[in-house]
Scaffold this motif. Structure first.
Motif, mmCIF file in Angstrom:
data_model
loop_
_atom_site.group_PDB
_atom_site.id
_atom_site.type_symbol
_atom_site.label_atom_id
_atom_site.label_comp_id
_atom_site.label_asym_id
_atom_site.label_seq_id
_atom_site.Cartn_x
_atom_site.Cartn_y
_atom_site.Cartn_z
ATOM 1 N N THR A 54 3.735 3.409 -11.197
ATOM 2 C CA THR A 54 4.757 3.174 -12.210
ATOM 3 C C THR A 54 6.093 3.627 -11.656
ATOM 4 N N ILE A 55 7.082 2.743 -11.716
ATOM 5 C CA ILE A 55 8.422 3.044 -11.235
ATOM 6 C C ILE A 55 9.371 2.907 -12.419
ATOM 7 N N ASP A 56 10.083 3.978 -12.747
ATOM 8 C CA ASP A 56 11.016 3.981 -13.873
ATOM 9 C C ASP A 56 12.425 4.209 -13.343
ATOM 10 N N ARG A 57 13.228 3.161 -13.357
ATOM 11 C CA ARG A 57 14.576 3.248 -12.808
ATOM 12 C C ARG A 57 15.508 4.077 -13.676
ATOM 13 N N THR A 58 15.285 4.121 -14.967
ATOM 14 C CA THR A 58 16.186 4.886 -15.823
ATOM 15 C C THR A 58 16.095 6.383 -15.567
ATOM 16 N N SER A 59 14.916 6.876 -15.207
ATOM 17 C CA SER A 59 14.755 8.303 -14.941
ATOM 18 C C SER A 59 14.534 8.603 -13.455
ATOM 19 N N TYR A 60 14.563 7.553 -12.626
ATOM 20 C CA TYR A 60 14.321 7.695 -11.185
ATOM 21 C C TYR A 60 13.029 8.463 -10.911
ATOM 22 N N THR A 61 11.979 8.079 -11.626
ATOM 23 C CA THR A 61 10.688 8.715 -11.415
ATOM 24 C C THR A 61 9.658 7.695 -10.965
ATOM 25 N N ILE A 62 8.714 8.182 -10.194
ATOM 26 C CA ILE A 62 7.604 7.369 -9.728
ATOM 27 C C ILE A 62 6.334 8.132 -10.038
ATOM 28 N N LYS A 63 5.345 7.404 -10.552
ATOM 29 C CA LYS A 63 4.044 8.019 -10.812
ATOM 30 C C LYS A 63 2.965 7.198 -10.133
ATOM 31 N N VAL A 64 2.077 7.891 -9.453
ATOM 32 C CA VAL A 64 0.900 7.267 -8.868
ATOM 33 C C VAL A 64 -0.290 8.024 -9.449
ATOM 34 N N ILE A 69 5.945 11.687 -8.480
ATOM 35 C CA ILE A 69 6.371 11.836 -7.094
ATOM 36 C C ILE A 69 7.888 11.706 -7.061
ATOM 37 N N ASN A 70 8.540 12.626 -6.392
ATOM 38 C CA ASN A 70 9.996 12.591 -6.266
ATOM 39 C C ASN A 70 10.380 11.964 -4.939
ATOM 40 N N LEU A 71 11.273 10.998 -5.011
ATOM 41 C CA LEU A 71 11.787 10.340 -3.820
ATOM 42 C C LEU A 71 13.299 10.485 -3.781
ATOM 43 N N PRO A 72 13.872 10.654 -2.590
ATOM 44 C CA PRO A 72 15.331 10.594 -2.482
ATOM 45 C C PRO A 72 15.822 9.212 -2.914
ATOM 46 N N LYS A 73 17.105 9.112 -3.217
ATOM 47 C CA LYS A 73 17.663 7.892 -3.794
ATOM 48 C C LYS A 73 17.382 6.635 -2.972
ATOM 49 N N LYS A 74 17.635 6.654 -1.678
ATOM 50 C CA LYS A 74 17.452 5.445 -0.869
ATOM 51 C C LYS A 74 15.984 5.046 -0.783
ATOM 52 N N GLU A 75 15.086 6.014 -0.685
ATOM 53 C CA GLU A 75 13.661 5.700 -0.673
ATOM 54 C C GLU A 75 13.252 5.090 -2.010
ATOM 55 N N PHE A 76 13.776 5.651 -3.098
ATOM 56 C CA PHE A 76 13.484 5.108 -4.422
ATOM 57 C C PHE A 76 13.995 3.677 -4.531
ATOM 58 N N GLU A 77 15.243 3.455 -4.139
ATOM 59 C CA GLU A 77 15.837 2.119 -4.224
ATOM 60 C C GLU A 77 15.063 1.111 -3.376
ATOM 61 N N LEU A 78 14.618 1.527 -2.214
ATOM 62 C CA LEU A 78 13.845 0.659 -1.341
ATOM 63 C C LEU A 78 12.523 0.257 -1.999
ATOM 64 N N LEU A 79 11.806 1.228 -2.537
ATOM 65 C CA LEU A 79 10.538 0.940 -3.207
ATOM 66 C C LEU A 79 10.760 0.072 -4.438
ATOM 67 N N TYR A 80 11.779 0.390 -5.222
ATOM 68 C CA TYR A 80 12.069 -0.376 -6.438
ATOM 69 C C TYR A 80 12.402 -1.835 -6.098
ATOM 70 N N PHE A 81 13.227 -2.031 -5.078
ATOM 71 C CA PHE A 81 13.605 -3.379 -4.663
ATOM 72 C C PHE A 81 12.390 -4.185 -4.223
ATOM 73 N N LEU A 82 11.552 -3.591 -3.386
ATOM 74 C CA LEU A 82 10.357 -4.297 -2.923
ATOM 75 C C LEU A 82 9.409 -4.599 -4.081
ATOM 76 N N ALA A 83 9.247 -3.640 -5.007
ATOM 77 C CA ALA A 83 8.341 -3.837 -6.138
ATOM 78 C C ALA A 83 8.849 -4.908 -7.098
ATOM 79 N N GLN A 84 10.154 -5.098 -7.166
ATOM 80 C CA GLN A 84 10.721 -6.160 -8.005
ATOM 81 C C GLN A 84 10.405 -7.544 -7.447
ATOM 82 N N ASN A 85 10.118 -7.600 -6.159
ATOM 83 C CA ASN A 85 9.870 -8.871 -5.475
ATOM 84 C C ASN A 85 8.516 -8.829 -4.769
#
Length: 140
Positions: A54-64, A69-85
């Motif tokens: 689960t990736i929540d962009r509003t709270s910048y949180t990821i759950k597996v 799981i806490n990710l730095p901003k660029k790692e989060f953005e990278l995962l979010y972008f790939l998961a959107q596509n």
């Protein structure tokens, strides 16, 4: 300007219908309304759930598996972008352009490092390397 022409246009999928003579201000207002409508449709969801991820962009949180799981901003953005596509392959250059932008100079191998770090934190099951091409988010 016949009614049957207007009805036929809508029946085959038209979004709007304008009769002659065309009034320029009315035309510009209709175009603006279409752009507003289109931008509302294409706004991405702030929550992505794929399997146990689960990736929540509003709270910048990821759950597996309900583990946060806490990710730095660029790692989060990278995962979010790939998961959107999902299942779409992106080259390093595509990812650099979409995540880092064109105003920052970073090397293409920066993507590799960030992908490796994301995989270490969320597991290897989600991001797949397509040799010679790039990376994709895989749906299992």
């Amino acid at each position: 300007s016949e009614e049957y022409s207007e009805v036929a246009a809508f029946d085959v999928g038209a979004d709007d219908y304008i009769t002659k003579p065309i009034k320029p201000r009315a035309l510009m207002s209709r175009i603006s309304a279409l752009f507003r409508r289109d931008s509302k449709k294409s706004s991405p969801s702030s929550l992505i759930t794929i399997g146990e991820l689960t990736i929540d962009r509003t709270s910048y949180t990821i759950k597996v598996n309900d583990k946060e799981i806490n990710l730095p901003k660029k790692e989060f953005e990278l995962l979010y972008f790939l998961a959107q596509n999902p299942n779409k392959v992106f080259s390093r250059e595509d990812l650099l352009q979409n995540i880092w932008g064109s105003d920052v100079y970073v090397l293409a191998r920066t993507v590799d490092v960030h992908i490796r770090k994301v995989r270490e934190k969320i597991g290897d099951d989600f991001i797949t390397t397509v040799k010679g091409v790039g990376y994709k988010f895989s749906l299992n």
